[in-house]
Structures are given as structure tokens and as C-alpha cells.
Design a protein around this motif. Structure first.
Motif, short mmCIF file in Angstrom:
data_model
loop_
_atom_site.label_atom_id
_atom_site.label_comp_id
_atom_site.label_asym_id
_atom_site.label_seq_id
_atom_site.Cartn_x
_atom_site.Cartn_y
_atom_site.Cartn_z
N GLY A 152 1.00 -1.11 -0.09
CA GLY A 152 0.16 -0.06 0.08
C GLY A 152 0.97 1.32 -0.09
O GLY A 152 2.07 1.21 0.30
N SER A 153 0.15 2.39 -0.31
CA SER A 153 0.72 3.65 -0.35
C SER A 153 -0.17 4.93 -0.43
O SER A 153 -1.32 4.48 -0.77
CB SER A 153 1.59 3.78 -1.76
OG SER A 153 0.73 3.81 -2.86
N GLU A 154 0.26 5.72 0.24
CA GLU A 154 -0.72 7.09 0.32
C GLU A 154 0.09 8.28 -0.18
O GLU A 154 1.14 8.62 0.34
CB GLU A 154 -1.09 7.28 1.89
CG GLU A 154 -2.09 8.56 1.68
CD GLU A 154 -2.60 8.66 2.93
OE1 GLU A 154 -3.71 9.54 3.23
OE2 GLU A 154 -2.27 8.35 4.01
N ASP A 155 -0.40 8.91 -1.12
CA ASP A 155 0.15 10.23 -1.73
C ASP A 155 0.12 11.44 -0.66
O ASP A 155 -1.14 11.76 -0.48
CB ASP A 155 -0.33 10.51 -3.04
CG ASP A 155 0.50 11.83 -3.72
OD1 ASP A 155 1.12 12.49 -2.96
OD2 ASP A 155 0.36 11.72 -5.09
N LEU A 156 1.11 11.88 -0.05
CA LEU A 156 0.95 13.06 0.98
C LEU A 156 1.12 14.23 0.37
O LEU A 156 1.31 15.16 1.26
CB LEU A 156 2.09 12.51 2.04
CG LEU A 156 1.75 11.33 2.97
CD1 LEU A 156 3.10 10.90 3.89
CD2 LEU A 156 0.53 11.14 3.46
N GLY A 157 1.44 14.23 -0.97
CA GLY A 157 1.63 15.54 -1.64
C GLY A 157 3.28 15.78 -1.58
O GLY A 157 4.09 15.41 -0.72
N GLY A 158 3.50 16.82 -2.54
CA GLY A 158 4.85 17.30 -2.84
C GLY A 158 5.94 16.14 -3.01
O GLY A 158 7.07 16.26 -2.83
N GLY A 159 5.55 14.89 -3.57
CA GLY A 159 6.42 13.94 -4.14
C GLY A 159 6.70 13.02 -2.73
O GLY A 159 7.50 12.24 -2.93
N LEU A 160 6.00 13.07 -1.82
CA LEU A 160 6.17 12.20 -0.58
C LEU A 160 5.11 10.98 -0.42
O LEU A 160 3.93 11.58 -0.84
CB LEU A 160 6.26 13.00 0.73
CG LEU A 160 6.50 12.23 2.05
CD1 LEU A 160 7.79 11.62 2.11
CD2 LEU A 160 6.19 13.19 3.24
N LYS A 161 5.14 10.07 0.00
CA LYS A 161 4.30 8.99 0.11
C LYS A 161 4.61 8.04 1.16
O LYS A 161 5.69 7.71 1.70
CB LYS A 161 4.42 7.95 -1.08
CG LYS A 161 3.80 8.57 -2.64
CD LYS A 161 3.77 7.51 -3.56
CE LYS A 161 3.47 7.98 -4.93
NZ LYS A 161 3.37 6.93 -5.74
N ALA A 162 3.62 7.76 1.95
CA ALA A 162 3.62 6.60 2.83
C ALA A 162 3.53 5.32 2.29
O ALA A 162 2.48 5.28 1.54
CB ALA A 162 2.52 6.88 3.89
N ILE A 163 4.40 4.17 2.68
CA ILE A 163 4.21 3.18 2.05
C ILE A 163 4.11 1.98 3.15
O ILE A 163 4.88 2.07 4.19
CB ILE A 163 5.34 2.91 1.17
CG1 ILE A 163 6.67 2.93 1.88
CG2 ILE A 163 5.33 3.80 -0.18
CD1 ILE A 163 8.08 2.56 1.17
N PHE A 164 3.69 0.81 2.70
CA PHE A 164 3.73 -0.36 3.74
C PHE A 164 3.61 -1.33 2.85
O PHE A 164 3.19 -1.56 1.89
CB PHE A 164 2.58 -0.14 4.75
CG PHE A 164 1.22 -0.75 4.20
CD1 PHE A 164 0.76 -2.23 3.99
CD2 PHE A 164 0.39 0.31 3.74
CE1 PHE A 164 -0.24 -2.53 3.64
CE2 PHE A 164 -0.85 -0.33 3.19
CZ PHE A 164 -1.38 -1.48 3.16
N LYS A 165 4.06 -2.63 3.51
CA LYS A 165 4.20 -4.08 2.94
C LYS A 165 4.14 -4.95 4.06
O LYS A 165 4.66 -5.13 4.98
CB LYS A 165 5.38 -4.19 1.99
CG LYS A 165 5.32 -5.77 1.46
CD LYS A 165 6.62 -5.84 0.64
CE LYS A 165 6.63 -7.09 -0.23
NZ LYS A 165 7.64 -7.27 -1.12
N LEU A 166 3.08 -6.09 3.74
CA LEU A 166 2.74 -6.99 4.97
C LEU A 166 2.87 -8.26 3.84
O LEU A 166 2.04 -8.49 2.85
CB LEU A 166 1.52 -7.00 5.44
CG LEU A 166 1.31 -5.87 6.16
CD1 LEU A 166 -0.13 -5.59 6.84
CD2 LEU A 166 2.23 -5.64 7.58
N GLU A 167 3.62 -9.34 4.00
CA GLU A 167 3.55 -10.73 3.35
C GLU A 167 3.75 -11.78 3.99
O GLU A 167 4.66 -11.90 4.94
CB GLU A 167 4.83 -10.50 2.28
CG GLU A 167 4.90 -11.50 1.16
CD GLU A 167 5.79 -11.35 0.26
OE1 GLU A 167 5.61 -10.23 -0.67
OE2 GLU A 167 6.83 -11.74 0.23
N ALA A 168 3.19 -12.51 3.99
CA ALA A 168 2.91 -13.93 4.63
C ALA A 168 3.22 -15.11 3.69
O ALA A 168 2.68 -15.21 2.83
CB ALA A 168 1.56 -14.19 5.33
#
Length: 389
Positions: A65-81
Motif C-alpha cells: 500500500g501507499s498514500e500520496d502525501l503531496g509534494g512527492g512524498l508517500k507513506a508506504i507499507f508491505k505485509l507479506e505472509a
């Protein structure tokens, strides 16, 4: 790069998010199911045929997943089982997201910072140029995955920084901590890498250091990082630390690739170790793949691993392994594959007690590490079905 520098960078990335409105978020579920039948010969009780999960690609279920925070910045995550489709069990007992579980921030100018359970910078750079994409880990890993080119090394409590790509060059560094009270510095890891991609060429140079925890009889289970254990390194698991240095290159066009790699792995002893001298394993390997005009994709690999003369051993162990893969792609996501591998071991190594000198036993790749040959030869044949979603 020290851990404090990671935290400073994280503060910079967080400050860039201040005042920015969330513009867009995205979550993707993905996975692979891979199962087949493997035949392996020359075991102490004879040959063995069994259903094996993940011969080509480890079965997994993940969320990205990712969320665009604006100004070229993103929050990202990964969960893998990881899981075993032959019996439905988890890929690692007691761990849900055993392959990856991290959260981070990514900036197109400053780079990416991630925190959690993840693969090291060493792995990120070396693995794509190693045997796994061409001849798979089940049959093509360097003996016992002695140099960590496969997915067996994952780190808890890790902080990783990856730079933006500049003229094809990307750099990365990671630290992980053991988090044991009274044992600062034990059980941790640090790694760094630099890679280049351009003009059909891909190059990587990487370093990694794994530290054992305070309980050194075998590799401490509380250390932040675990790694492959096999007949190749069984006598050296009481090491104080393990150092990896590797370089790899690959050149490819539309339907073929050629590549090679070299690695140096050192098991360092201290007063708590069962063995006394540094054990060194050098591995050289070559790889080739060819995508035919039909749906077939063919791969071949050869590796040679040699241990140094130490711990009272003059006839040092060496392992020659040749592997093949043929994959018939029914679609872009589904394939039927065939694997073949053969290995010959020679010389002597240390037994599990870290003292006894024994004959080196053949053990193909890493996924067969529990199936050590009764002597110096071993051959594997497998067929399976793999689907991605």
C-alpha cells in the motif's frame, strides 16, 4: 550509516509531510501459489519422492500500500505472509507476516526509509542477479545458500534507507538490532549495497554482517536475523558473527541473459564458539537464460563453492552444482516448470559439534538442506505448477 543518521533522515521525511494534504491512497493484494512433486536420490534411507511447496517461487499472500502525501512524498507499507499449500501451514511457525512487515516514507528526491521486518540492502541488490530468477532456489541456490542469495535471510527490528536512482545508480544501507537487555550490540545486523542498471547491464556490490546473540551454542534464536542452516555450515553455527561480501553482474537482451557472481562468506570465532579458526567459503557462479519463440523459458546455472583450510582440515570441502529449469508459461501468471540439479561434494568439513572432522555431504540448494546425501553425490528432479494473482 549509523542508526542515528537513519532517524535524522526520517525526521526530514516527516517534516516534508507537514502541511501536505493526502491526495490519494492505494492498497493491492497479491500472491503466489506454487506446489509440485520432487524426487531426490542418494539419501541414507534411499531415494525420496514427495510433494513440495514453493519449488519455483515461495507461496505467499501479501498486501502492498501507499498514500500520496503531496509534494512527492508517500507513506508506504508491505505485509507479506509465506505459507505451504501442500498442508496449509505458515511458512514460519509463530510468525504471521514472516516474509515482510514494514512501514515507511518514500520521497522522490530524498529516497525511501522503511522500518520493520524486511530484507537487507545486501539481498535487495544481489538476489535479482543470483540463481533464484533463473534456476530457482529449490534446485539452483548455491550449496546451502551459503552466501544468502536466496530469501532465507530476513531481519527484524530493521531500519533501511534506499537512495533515489541517479544515472542508473542506487545505494542502500540497513541496520537491525537484537534488542536484548544487557547485550547491546548482540544479535544485530548491518548491510550496505550499491547497484547500477543501464544499457542491458546490471551490476551489484554488497556487504552484510550478521551478529550472533549471547547464546552461541548454535545461532541464537533471539538474534534479529536468521539464515540458512545446512550440512555446509553446520559446524560453524556458533560463530560470533558472519560476514558476507558479494558482487554480481548480468547482461541481457529481449530473449536471453548471461550473468556471473562471486561471494566471500566468513564465520568468525570467539571464545564462546565451538570451532577456533575463521571459516571462509568462496563461491563463483555463472547463469544463463533463454526465452524461446514458444512459451518455454529455459535456465541453466553452475556454481563452485570452496571452503578455506582451517580448524585442522587440510582437505577442505568443495561443492560443484549444476542446475536446469524449463518453464512453460500457459499465461503471464501461470506456468508449469521442470527442475533438474546435480551436486558433487568433496573433502572434509566440521560436524555439528564444531570439532569432529567429517566427510562433506552433498546437499542441493537450500530447500533440500534437510535431505543430506548419504555420500558425495545427489540428484534432484522436480515438476510443479505456479500461479500468481
Amino acid at each position: 550509516m549509523k542508526q542515528t543518521q537513519f532517524l535524522i533522515l526520517g525526521g526530514m521525511l516527516l517534516s516534508g509531510a507537514c502541511g501536505s494534504a493526502a491526495a490519494q491512497s492505494d492498497v493491492t493484494m497479491y500472491g503466489i501459489i506454487d506446489v509440485g512433486v520432487t524426487h531426490i536420490d542418494n539419501l541414507p534411507g534411499g531415494s525420496k519422492t514427495y510433494m513440495r511447496p514453493g519449488s519455483k517461487d515461495g507461496s505467499r499472500l501479501g498486501f502492498l500500500g501507499s498514500e500520496d502525501l503531496g509534494g512527492g512524498l508517500k507513506a508506504i507499507f508491505k505485509l507479506e505472509a509465506g505459507f505451504n499449500p501442500d498442508d496449509g501451514t505458515a511458512g514460519q511457525a509463530g510468525s504471521l507476516f514472516n516474509r515482510a512487515a514494514y512501514l515507511g516514507l518514500s520521497d522522490r528526491k530524498l529516497g525511501t526509509l522503511t522500518l520493520g521486518r524486511q530484507y537487507s540492502s545486501y539481498f535487495d541488490a544481489i538476489n535479482p542477479l543470483g540463481p533464484v530468477p533463473v534456476v530457482t532456489g529449490a534446485a539452483g541456490d548455491h550449496p546451502g545458500d551459503i552466501d544468502g542469495f536466496d530469501i532465507t535471510i530476513r531481519s527484524n527490528n530493521a531500519i533501511k534507507y534506499t537512495s533515489p536512482t541517479w544515472h542508473g545508480i542506487t545505494a542502500s544501507a540497513m541496520v537491525a538490532t537484537g534488542e536484548q537487555a544487557g547485550h547491546n550490540g548482540s544479535g544485530g545486523e548491518h548491510s550496505a549495497s550499491i547497484k547500477y542498471e543501464g544499457g542491458g547491464w546490471r551490476h551489484a556490490l554488497a556487504y552484510q554482517m550478521l551478529k550472533n546473540g549471547p547464546s552461541q551454542t548454535g545461532w541464537d534464536s533471539t538474534a534479529s536475523t536468521s539464515f540458512s542452516k545446512s550440512a555446509v555450515n553446520a559446524g560453524y553455527l556458533s560463530a560470533a558473527d558472519v560476514q558476507y561480501i558479494a558482487a554480481a553482474s548480468r547482461y541481457g537482451q529481449d530473449n536471453w541473459t548471461l550473468g556471473g557472481s562471486f561471494s566471500n562468506v566468513q564465520y568468525h570465532a570467539n571464545a564462546a564458539s565451538l570451532f577456533r579458526d575463521t571459516a571462509i567459503f568462496n563461491t563463483g557462479a555463472v547463469l544463463a537464460s533463454w526465452k524461446t519463440q514458444s512459451p518455454w523459458v529455459l535456465g541453466a546455472g553452475f556454481s563452485y563453492t570452496r571452503a578455506s583450510r582451517a580448524n585442522g582440515i587440510s582437505d577442505n570441502a568443495n561443492y560443484r552444482q549444476f542446475s536446469l529449469q524449463q518453464a512453460y508459461w500457459l499465461s503471464s501468471r501461470t506456468s508449469i516448470y521442470i527442475l533438474e540439479a546435480t551436486q558433487r561434494a568433496r573433502g572434509k568439513t566440521l560436524g555439528t559439534d564444531g570439532v569432529s572432522v567429517i566427510d562433506a555431504g552433498a546437499t542441493i540448494g537450500v530447500s533440500q538442506s534437510g535431505n543430506v546425501a548419504s555420500d558425495a553425490h545427489q540428484t534432484l528432479l522436480g515438476i510443479g505448477l505456479r500461479h500468481a494473482f
